[in-house]
Design an enzyme around this catalytic site. Structure first.
Site, PDB file in Angstrom:
ATOM      1  N   GLY A   1      -0.849   0.968   9.509  1.00  0.00           N
ATOM      2  CA  GLY A   1      -0.842   0.675   8.088  1.00  0.00           C
ATOM      3  C   GLY A   1       0.137   1.559   7.344  1.00  0.00           C
ATOM      4  CD  GLN A   2       4.273   3.114   4.812  1.00  0.00           C
ATOM      5  OE1 GLN A   2       4.591   3.156   5.995  1.00  0.00           O
ATOM      6  NE2 GLN A   2       4.392   4.153   4.006  1.00  0.00           N
ATOM      7  N   GLY A   3       0.702   3.250   3.301  1.00  0.00           N
ATOM      8  CA  GLY A   3       0.161   3.461   1.964  1.00  0.00           C
ATOM      9  C   GLY A   3       1.032   4.409   1.180  1.00  0.00           C
TER      10      GLY A   3
ATOM     11  CG  PHE B   1      -1.465   8.112   2.595  1.00  0.00           C
ATOM     12  CD1 PHE B   1      -1.170   8.104   3.938  1.00  0.00           C
ATOM     13  CD2 PHE B   1      -2.334   7.148   2.095  1.00  0.00           C
ATOM     14  CE1 PHE B   1      -1.731   7.164   4.784  1.00  0.00           C
ATOM     15  CE2 PHE B   1      -2.898   6.204   2.926  1.00  0.00           C
ATOM     16  CZ  PHE B   1      -2.585   6.208   4.278  1.00  0.00           C
ATOM     17  N   GLY B   2       1.844   7.622   2.975  1.00  0.00           N
ATOM     18  CA  GLY B   2       2.647   7.576   4.179  1.00  0.00           C
ATOM     19  C   GLY B   2       2.122   6.524   5.130  1.00  0.00           C
TER      20      GLY B   2
ATOM     21  CE  LYS C   1      -4.329  10.131   5.852  1.00  0.00           C
ATOM     22  NZ  LYS C   1      -5.174  10.675   4.750  1.00  0.00           N
TER      23      LYS C   1
ATOM     24  CG  ASP D   1      -7.478   4.177  -3.928  1.00  0.00           C
ATOM     25  OD1 ASP D   1      -7.442   3.124  -4.598  1.00  0.00           O
ATOM     26  OD2 ASP D   1      -6.646   4.445  -3.042  1.00  0.00           O
TER      27      ASP D   1
END
Length: 631
Positions: free
Chosen positions: A372-374, A376-377, A393, A490
């Protein structure tokens, strides 16, 4: 009083010197009696929640409640100072518990307080779950066993009647010293019976008096955790005042600048202060002045050009030192976390890996291993040499501001240990790379499950209900049971991960906010409540909101109850929203009635009509969007 008068006249005639001794004895007796009596005293606070149903007078529950309160007030119960009992059979069974303050050594005084508390809680509340606190005792009853404990602190109104202190910062230091010592003494000294009272001198010829107590069915670690939560709230509300008190179901904490407990049960503490420096003040001033002069001279000689040239090198060196210092700090046994079961976890158990080994585990952060990608990185799947799978992460440069923030996140997450939270296994540092290592969740995130038509068709209501309950338990731990008060802020489907057994675990604490107060946040169920759910609820068509596959495998009544609880969680008035502990209670007991929800606070909806030819499912003729508006 007639007898006292006769005695005084006799002593005046025959023993004049005895009048003084007798008078002093009487004053001491009256003082002790007034300290221990509760006649005419108002309760400190009463817990009578409106979200629980009222019992009917002369019902089976009412009769069982009378029996329980009678047992709590009996001589045998009050003699020990703590007593738990129950009466009746389900669903009308009543559990009761009483506790007298540890410095009340007179069983008669304890009995009188419990009797008054029992009578007052009956007269003031008809909820099936209630509690009342007095200075010298507390009484609690419920339709539910007390085994499941959730911390919920209460602030009596007398807190706001206390005056402010002149030096809050210094006062807080002395108060922290006193309450920490009392908490450790009460929790871990078996001879104290979960109670401790003491005092410490405060500058200005003042004394701070403190008292802490847990119910005796608590474990030492559970009691210590309760004290920690209570002191966080006590600091928030009252550390700048001359007195304060926090009450809860399982522990209480109080302090004042005047003595309010029996001194015979207290012990005296001495605040550690440095000595010997005042007579060397001239030396201290000389050193400072000399240092300032030398520093100014050096800066003038170095010049602006050299300073700019070395600036980057110094920053890189500081960063390297900070990273080395962080690793040294994290590998020492100072950082200790407490799990939900009371086990201790030190940072020695965290996994510290090199960047090279993580590159091997993730196939050099290949896109095929990207989970995944968010903001934060990115998160990557990795496989260790022993075959264990991990999630890595890889923090982006934009998601942190320095080594200190990275350190804080590691220390914070290491303290949060719960089966419904994603567990931090370790970390890695190497120059620009800052990596967090988590347990791997084979079923990925919740959004990939519920928004995939094929995967969703294989789920039944039992699985959905387990996921809902798991998220609620995780939030309950963050809100009320952890040593820190955590609000996620969140929470959404892609931040809820699922293991191989579809056990829900909350992830991504990068953007959480720390709070030192209780919050009423039912985020776990907010996602069920769109201005569509509310409209269908009002029209009596709530089952139209549910996936037909779920209705085929589950009970419609349970689904509707979850929707009902979800609507309660988004009421406009926060006082009308249940806490997470109450959400767990409502989810786990169908016998508890629910109040009718009102118009939710968060949404107006607009309907966007689509051309059937533009969607893969011709039956999807409209999509509802929610515009979140401020209250």
């Amino acid at each position: 009083m007639f007898f006292v008068g006769i005695m005084i006249m006799i002593m005046v005639k025959h023993r004049p010197w005895a009048v003084l001794l007798f008078t002093m004895s009487m004053f001491i007796f009256l003082f002790i009696s007034s300290l221990n009596r509760v006649s005419g005293e108002d309760p400190l606070d009463i817990y009578c929640p409106s979200e629980f149903p009222l019992y009917d007078l002369n019902s089976s529950f009412h009769n069982n409640l009378n029996l329980v309160l009678g047992l709590l007030s009996s001589d045998n119960a009050s003699e020990g100072g703590f007593y738990s009992t129950s009466e009746g059979e389900e669903p009308n069974k009543v559990y009761g518990q009483s506790l007298c303050r540890g410095d009340v050594t007179n069983s008669t005084v304890c009995k009188e307080c419990i009797e008054k508390a029992s009578q007052d809680v009956m007269n003031s509340c008809r909820s099936e779950n209630a509690m009342i606190w007095y200075n010298l005792c507390q009484v609690r009853y419920s339709f539910q066993n007390f085994d499941v404990v959730a911390y919920t602190g209460k602030y009596p109104k007398q807190n706001y009647e206390e005056k402010n202190v002149s030096d809050p910062t210094r006062f807080r230091e002395y108060l922290t010293f006193l309450m920490n010592n009392l908490s450790n003494e009460a929790a871990f000294n078996p001879g104290r019976n979960m109670f401790a009272a003491g005092e410490v001198d405060y500058p200005g010829n003042k004394t701070i008096y403190g008292l802490v107590q847990c119910t005796r069915d608590m474990s030492p670690t559970g009691c210590s955790s309760c004290f920690s939560s209570a002191f966080t709230e006590l600091t928030t509300c009252c550390s700048y005042r001359e007195g304060g008190i926090i009450l809860s179901r399982t522990c209480n904490m109080r302090f004042q600048l005047s003595q309010f407990f029996n001194a015979s049960s207290a012990y005296r503490l001495v605040y550690p202060t440095s000595t010997g420096w005042k007579w060397k003040t001239w030396m201290f001033v000389l050193i400072i002045c000399g240092s300032i002069f030398t520093l100014a001279l050096v800066i003038g000689l170095i010049g602006l050009g050299i300073a700019c040239f070395r600036g980057k090198k110094d920053r890189d060196q500081d960063e390297e030192i900070s990273e080395r210092t962080l690793l040294e700090e994290l590998t020492t046994p100072r950082h200790v976390a407490v799990t939900q079961e009371g086990d201790l976890i030190s940072s020695e158990e965290l996994l510290f890996m090199t960047l090279a080994s993580i590159r091997v585990a993730t196939d050099d952060f290949s896109d095929t291993n990207k989970l995944g990608q968010g903001g934060f990185g990115a998160v990557y799947k990795g496989v260790l040499p022993d075959g264990n799978e991990i999630a890595v992460k890889r923090l982006s440069r934009k998601s942190w501001q320095g080594i200190e923030e990275f350190k804080n996140e590691i220390v914070l997450i290491a303290k949060l240990q719960h089966k419904n939270l994603v567990r931090l296994l370790g970390c890695a540092l190497d120059g620009e790379e800052k990596l967090l290592i988590y347990e791997f969740m084979s079923n990925k995130s919740l959004d990939q499950l519920i928004f995939d038509q094929e995967k969703r068709s294989k789920l039944d209501w039992k699985t959905y209900y387990g996921i809902i309950s798991g998220i609620a338990r995780g939030l309950l731990y963050l809100h009320e049971e952890s040593r820190l008060k955590i609000i996620h802020r969140d929470l959404k489907p892609n931040n809820v991960l699922l293991d191989h057994e579809l056990l829900a675990k909350i992830s991504d604490f990068v953007d959480i906010w720390l709070r030192s107060m209780q919050w009423k946040d039912c985020s776990v169920l907010n996602r069920m409540c769109s201005a569509l759910a509310w409209r269908l609820w009002n029209e009596g068509k709530e089952l139209d909101f549910v996936d037909p596959v779920v209705l085929e495998s589950g009970l419609g009544s349970e689904v509707v109850r979850c929707m009902h609880i979800g609507l309660l969680c988004v009421q406009e008035n926060p006082e009308h929203r249940p806490t997470m502990s109450n959400v767990m209670l409502l989810l786990g007991s169908e016998s508890v009635g629910l109040p009718q929800p009102k118009q939710p606070a968060f949404a107006l909806s607009r309907v966007l009509h689509l051309d059937p030819s533009t969607t893969t499912n011709p039956s999807d003729k409209e999509i509802v969007f929610s515009d979140i508006l401020p209250r």
